[in-house]
Design a protein around this motif. Structure first.
Motif, PDB file in Angstrom:
ATOM      1  N   LYS A 124      38.675 -34.526  10.196  1.00 56.02           N
ATOM      2  CA  LYS A 124      39.703 -33.804  10.953  1.00 56.02           C
ATOM      3  C   LYS A 124      41.046 -34.012  10.283  1.00 56.02           C
ATOM      4  O   LYS A 124      41.405 -35.137   9.943  1.00 56.02           O
ATOM      5  CB  LYS A 124      39.781 -34.289  12.404  1.00 56.02           C
ATOM      6  CG  LYS A 124      40.883 -33.587  13.206  1.00 56.02           C
ATOM      7  CD  LYS A 124      40.902 -33.994  14.673  1.00 56.02           C
ATOM      8  CE  LYS A 124      41.678 -35.251  14.893  1.00 56.02           C
ATOM      9  NZ  LYS A 124      41.932 -35.554  16.323  1.00 56.02           N
TER      10      LYS A 124
ATOM     11  N   CYS B 186      46.377 -36.168  20.521  1.00 56.07           N
ATOM     12  CA  CYS B 186      45.557 -36.332  21.720  1.00 56.07           C
ATOM     13  C   CYS B 186      45.944 -35.330  22.806  1.00 56.07           C
ATOM     14  O   CYS B 186      45.717 -35.571  23.993  1.00 56.07           O
ATOM     15  CB  CYS B 186      45.605 -37.758  22.257  1.00 56.07           C
ATOM     16  SG  CYS B 186      44.940 -38.958  21.094  1.00 56.07           S
TER      17      CYS B 186
ATOM     18  N   ASP C  23      38.090 -33.797  18.915  1.00 61.61           N
ATOM     19  CA  ASP C  23      37.422 -35.094  18.851  1.00 61.61           C
ATOM     20  C   ASP C  23      36.011 -35.028  19.434  1.00 61.61           C
ATOM     21  O   ASP C  23      35.093 -35.660  18.913  1.00 61.61           O
ATOM     22  CB  ASP C  23      38.261 -36.157  19.556  1.00 61.61           C
ATOM     23  CG  ASP C  23      39.552 -36.467  18.814  1.00 61.61           C
ATOM     24  OD1 ASP C  23      39.660 -36.118  17.619  1.00 61.61           O
ATOM     25  OD2 ASP C  23      40.459 -37.050  19.435  1.00 61.61           O
TER      26      ASP C  23
ATOM     27  N   ARG D 217      32.439 -35.661  17.543  1.00 59.79           N
ATOM     28  CA  ARG D 217      31.371 -36.522  18.055  1.00 59.79           C
ATOM     29  C   ARG D 217      30.030 -35.804  17.991  1.00 59.79           C
ATOM     30  O   ARG D 217      29.029 -36.367  17.526  1.00 59.79           O
ATOM     31  CB  ARG D 217      31.707 -36.960  19.484  1.00 59.79           C
ATOM     32  CG  ARG D 217      30.936 -38.153  19.968  1.00 59.79           C
ATOM     33  CD  ARG D 217      31.512 -38.716  21.258  1.00 59.79           C
ATOM     34  NE  ARG D 217      31.371 -37.825  22.394  1.00 59.79           N
ATOM     35  CZ  ARG D 217      30.277 -37.730  23.150  1.00 59.79           C
ATOM     36  NH1 ARG D 217      29.219 -38.476  22.875  1.00 59.79           N
ATOM     37  NH2 ARG D 217      30.233 -36.899  24.171  1.00 59.79           N
TER      38      ARG D 217
END
Length: 179
Positions: free
Chosen positions: A37, A14, A22, A26
């Motif tokens: 991923k 993150c 991310d 999406r």
């Protein structure tokens, strides 16, 4: 529908480049693509030893780690997304290990579409030049490769700082553009 493989080299789960991945996911998923991923630090991937065992063993590496699985997924993908924070004006070690280990089967790569995601604490455009050239160098070795998009996430250092930037929407839209 295309098969999209994202290789996230961010050593921080993150982290800024990982968060852009991310958002790319999406967008690519919203465009009805098949997306996966791989967060590279979660895999055991050693560095290339330049022994060329692979040359004499049909692309099999002498190092028995997770790279064989990663290579197979890279070969099966239509689209490869390479993401890395900038470390001393280049890709980080995790990404570099993956790039170097493709030597085992690099002649099998054909007609891949490439997207590049980079993040850096600095705001200068040139900060990412070497990182981008590392990514482009890999693609240049694969017959028929096409560069489809680049994100230069500048001026972000602290984990998650990318969230409040236009780069998030850029990543989403880039993923959504895959047809």
């Amino acid at each position: 529908m295309k098969k999209v493989l994202i290789l996230s080299g961010s050593p921080r789960k993150c982290g800024n480049s990982d968060l852009l991945c991310d958002e790319f996911i999406r967008g690519a998923t919203d465009a009805e693509n098949n997306v996966e991923k791989i967060w590279i630090p979660a895999k055991k991937i050693g560095y290339c030893r330049a022994c060329y065992y692979c040359k004499h063993h049909n692309g099999e590496c002498c190092i028995k780690d997770d790279m064989a699985e990663v290579l197979q997924k890279m070969l099966a993908a239509d689209v490869l997304v390479l993401a890395s924070p900038v470390y001393f004006y280049s890709v980080d070690a995790q990404m570099k290990a993956v790039i170097d280990r493709t030597v085992a089967r690099w002649l099998e790569f054909k007609d891949k579409e490439f997207y590049y995601i980079m993040t850096a604490a600095e705001d200068e455009e040139h900060t990412m030049d070497c990182t981008l050239e590392c990514f482009r160098g890999l693609a240049a070795c694969f017959e028929g490769s096409k560069e489809m998009g680049v994100i230069r996430g500048k001026g972000v250092y602290d984990k998650g700082e990318i969230r409040d930037t236009p780069y998030m929407n850029q990543a989403y839209e880039m993923g959504k553009s895959i047809k």
